[in-house]
Design an enzyme around this catalytic site. Structure first.
Site, short mmCIF file in Angstrom:
data_model
loop_
_atom_site.label_atom_id
_atom_site.label_comp_id
_atom_site.label_asym_id
_atom_site.label_seq_id
_atom_site.Cartn_x
_atom_site.Cartn_y
_atom_site.Cartn_z
N HIS A 1 0.83 -1.22 0.00
CA HIS A 1 0.00 0.00 0.00
C HIS A 1 0.85 1.27 0.00
CE1 HIS A 1 0.09 -0.03 4.58
NE2 HIS A 1 -0.01 1.27 4.41
N ASP B 1 1.20 -7.70 2.35
CA ASP B 1 1.30 -6.26 2.07
C ASP B 1 2.76 -5.81 1.93
OD1 ASP B 1 0.89 -3.58 1.82
OD2 ASP B 1 -0.45 -3.38 3.53
N SER C 1 3.83 2.21 8.48
CA SER C 1 3.61 1.26 7.42
C SER C 1 4.91 1.02 6.69
CB SER C 1 2.58 1.80 6.43
OG SER C 1 1.31 1.57 6.92
N1 ASP Z 1 -1.94 1.19 8.10
C1 ASP Z 1 -1.20 2.26 8.65
C2 ASP Z 1 -0.55 3.10 7.60
O1 ASP Z 1 -1.07 3.16 6.51
C3 ASP Z 1 -0.29 1.81 9.71
C4 ASP Z 1 -0.93 2.05 11.01
O2 ASP Z 1 -1.56 3.09 11.16
O3 ASP Z 1 -0.82 1.22 11.89
O4 ASP Z 1 0.43 3.80 7.82
#
Ligand code: ASP
Length: 753
Positions: A86, A220, A654
């Protein structure tokens, strides 16, 4: 406050541990002094210098800020870089077309020559971190110098001193609302190429349904490579550039993890707000989050249904959709966690005790007694501005793209005379022409845009106070009930949205022609919106925010005086941090217990053929059915996909390396469970877990699924030892008793050579 008073005062209190501060994201340069013994007692086996050192290579040299948002880590001596799927999503999307659909099918470069360059992508390494508080706060203003100019002058002086003739950059950041300042000396690399990405059915498996959710089965990750010039120095893209040789890269553990193991996350967490008052938490939970969730829900209705119409539209909006839905779901989880943990009641109770203690001491009362009441008043005064700000900002971030696209024109055309005088008007017009072309050449999006305007703009106007509404709307009677008609009219008449006439005007920007543009319906709509935001909302909103920050600076300082026995950390602010904890599951709800890991079986349990979110690529199904996991399996037949740990993380973490007690990479951090997202405000030991993709699954996908074994060959893999030691005896395959961990470590080191 005199020191003597503080220490007498401190002695008077018996403070419950961790009353205010919980968990933490620590600056790596302070680890040795603040955390090292704690980390060791939790199992860490490497030295503090191996985590952060200025003079020798250390782990920090393998952790890079990825494009200013995510984190990434170097995993080979040829600059190979892991981050999340992502995080690399927009680069993968940019290289995708209907014919070469890397988002859908994945991408793997077979050699350096096939690696794909990415415009304006960069990664930053931290060369060193310095406390510059006394330099920033010391000295005095020159006569007539404003506060802003004073800070700018200081920043420039310190920056110059730290750069000292090198090619480095320097960022100076305030910590704890400006009570502290640290400078970060940075080496930025700008030739970063895409090396590989799994198909979205792996990299984004579970999509929105599983995002922020445990149990998780998402691979991911994506793979990039840093290129440098021949001297191993940063350089913009050139075919002459070569793979970068890093100062450090992570060895990768194939040993797996078990519950209770030490783990740490090294990365660039974006923002936490541990000191928020109850007034702010109330505002967030009951006003800001609901407003923003509402706007994003409206936005997602339009985006999701549009993406279903064709593969072309799916690719076009994929990245936008991800961004909009990611925060939407996060805020929902954040509210859930804050409510479940009674965060508001806890804050109120903390403030009651804080106030009680302040009132017991005349000096403290004099110094800090008015802070909370003043904050309360300010939040109240700011309420309607905050609401307008929330809806308008959402209009910009999750609303129609034409809002921002037309606004690019507004800022040039309003300043046309300045550009004309400077001789750069034609150059500006060329840029606008490109903007226009990108937009208008894609008529399929006009329907999407119209729906966005209708849905989001009327939602915003129905919530925001009339005093903040744009003038062009206020000039029309019954505009709230006529919104659809007003938007239809704009789409019919605006040359920004419907025909090619605009091109003639841009080619020939005479005063008369520019006047015509200024009368355009789309132009006036967008200009009025931004004028309302800038003129009616922002001045007071920002000035209130500044006052709140000033008060919070004092308040956060006072908390540390009133609760002196706690160990404090600085709120996350996109700077390099280490958090640590252990591998563990959680018990988020009554009667529910989450295990710490998921396996390939779970992928098959979620599998729904041809489903947008839960389809599984055929080859992966076959590998799983045959349990063909190679060296990446746990035991003979288990493939671990993800695991959770009690490391304090947030957005920006992330892509961060998740590291074991030996300093080896065990996974890539990518998310938190839904119940955990409250940890930006308050960390709950019981609820908050970070989610990591197990590095063995990452390598399995690269090697067994994608057949990119040449990449595996670049890495340094640390295999499970064939034997362990028990009471000084070598015993085949038996678990290691903790007290012998040092001996085992050296044995493992030898074996991994
Ligand atoms: N999924 C989050 C991000 O996109 C990571 C998190 O907030 O734990 O940075």
């Amino acid at each position: 406050m005199k020191l003597k008073t503080i220490s007498i005062f401190a002695a008077l209190f018996i403070v419950a541990p961790n009353f205010f501060a919980t968990k933490g994201m620590w600056l790596p340069n302070l680890i040795k002094a603040l955390n090292y013994s704690d980390m060791q007692s939790k199992g860490l086996m490497i030295s503090a210098e191996e985590i952060y050192s200025v003079n020798n290579s250390s782990m920090k040299d393998a952790v890079a800020h990825f494009n200013g948002g995510c984190t990434s880590e170097v995993v080979s001596n040829k600059g190979l870089l892991f981050t999340n799927h992502h995080c690399g999503y927009s680069q993968i999307a940019n290289h995708s077309t209907v014919e070469k659909n890397y988002l859908r099918d994945g991408f793997w470069a077979k050699n350096f020559g096939e690696e794909l360059a990415n415009e304006s992508l960069y990664v930053d390494f931290i060369v060193r971190i310095e406390d510059v508080t006394s330099k920033m706060l010391g000295g005095s203003k020159a006569e007539g110098e404003s506060e802003d100019d004073f800070v700018k002058r200081k920043t420039a002086e310190i920056t110059k001193e730290l750069i000292n003739g090198t090619d480095y950059m320097v960022k100076i950041k305030p910590f704890n609302y400006g009570n502290k300042y640290f400078a970060f000396v940075i080496e930025r690399f700008t030739d970063i190429r895409l090396v590989g990405a799994p198909p979205s059915a792996i990299g984004k498996f579970g999509f929105d349904t599983d995002n922020w959710v445990w149990p998780r089965h998402t691979g991911d990750f994506s793979v990039f490579r840093i290129y440098s010039n021949k001297d191993n120095k940063p350089a913009d893209y050139s075919s002459e550039n070569i793979p970068y040789t890093p100062k450090h890269y992570f060895p990768i553990s194939l040993k797996g993890v078990k519950e209770g193991d030490f783990s740490m996350v090294y990365g660039f967490p974006g923002r936490t707000q541990q000191f928020l008052t109850s007034y702010a938490v109330d505002q967030k939970m009951n006003k800001t989050n609901p407003a923003r969730i509402d706007m994003r829900e409206k936005s997602l209705e339009v985006i999701n249904s549009t993406m279903k119409q064709s593969e072309e539209l799916r690719i076009r909006y994929a990245s936008y959709q991800s961004g909009v839905s990611n925060a939407w779901k996060k805020w929902k989880g954040e509210n859930f966690g804050l409510e479940k943990e009674n965060a508001l009641a806890k804050k109120i109770e903390k403030e009651r005790i804080y106030t009680e203690r302040i009132n017991e001491n005349e000096e403290l009362k004099k110094q800090f007694g008015l802070l909370l009441p003043s904050l309360k008043t300010l939040y109240k005064e700011n309420e309607s501005y905050q609401k307008a700000f929330d809806y308008y900002i959402e209009m910009i971030y999750s609303g129609p793209k034409s809002l921002r696209y037309i606004n690019n024109f507004v800022s040039v055309i309003e300043n046309a005379e300045k550009y004309r005088l400077a001789g750069s008007l034609y150059a500006e017009m060329e840029k606008l022409k490109k903007n226009y072309q990108d937009f208008i050449d894609y008529p399929a999006q006009l329907e999407f845009e119209k729906r966005m305007w209708k849905s989001l703009y009327s939602t915003a106007m129905n919530h925001v106070g009339k005093e903040f509404h744009p003038d062009n709307l206020l000039a029309q009677s019954n505009y709230l009930t006529n919104m659809d008609k007003i938007i239809d009219d704009m789409f019919e008449k605006s040359m920004f949205l419907s025909d090619k006439k605009l091109l003639n005007y841009l080619n020939n920007p005479t005063e008369k022609n520019l006047k015509k543009i200024k009368k355009d319906k789309g132009y006036t709509m967008v200009k009025s919106f931004y004028d309302a935001l800038r003129g009616k909302v922002i001045p007071t909103y920002y000035s209130n925010e500044d006052k709140i920050t000033e008060l919070m600076k004092e308040y956060s300082k006072s908390i540390q005086i009133v609760f002196p026995t706690e160990k404090y950390w600085y709120d996350a602010n996109s700077t390099l941090r280490v958090s640590f904890g252990q591998i563990e599951g959680s018990a988020p709800r009554d009667g529910m217990r989450y295990t710490h890991k998921t396996t390939a079986e779970g992928i098959m349990a979620k599998y729904i053929p041809n489903n947008d979110e839960f389809d599984v690529p055929e080859k992966l199904i076959s590998l799983i059915n045959n349990k063909d996991y190679g060296r990446y399996s746990e035991g003979d037949s288990i493939l671990v996909i993800c695991f959770t740990g009690s490391n304090h993380t947030t957005g920006g973490n992330s892509g961060s390396p998740v590291i074991n007690a030996n300093g080896e990479l065990i996974g890539i951090n990518f998310d938190r469970s839904w119940e955990s997202t409250m940890s930006d405000v308050m960390f709950s030991e019981k609820l908050c877990r970070n989610i990591t993709v197990d590095i063995r699954y990452v390598l399995f996908v690269i090697d067994k699924y994608a057949g990119a074994s040449h990449l595996i060959e670049e890495m340094k893999l640390v295999e499970t030892p064939k034997f362990t030691i028990k009471k000084d005896k070598i015993v085949g395959g038996i678990e290691l008793p903790i007290q012998n961990s040092g001996v085992l470590k050296s044995l493992e080191k030898q074996m991994s050579k």
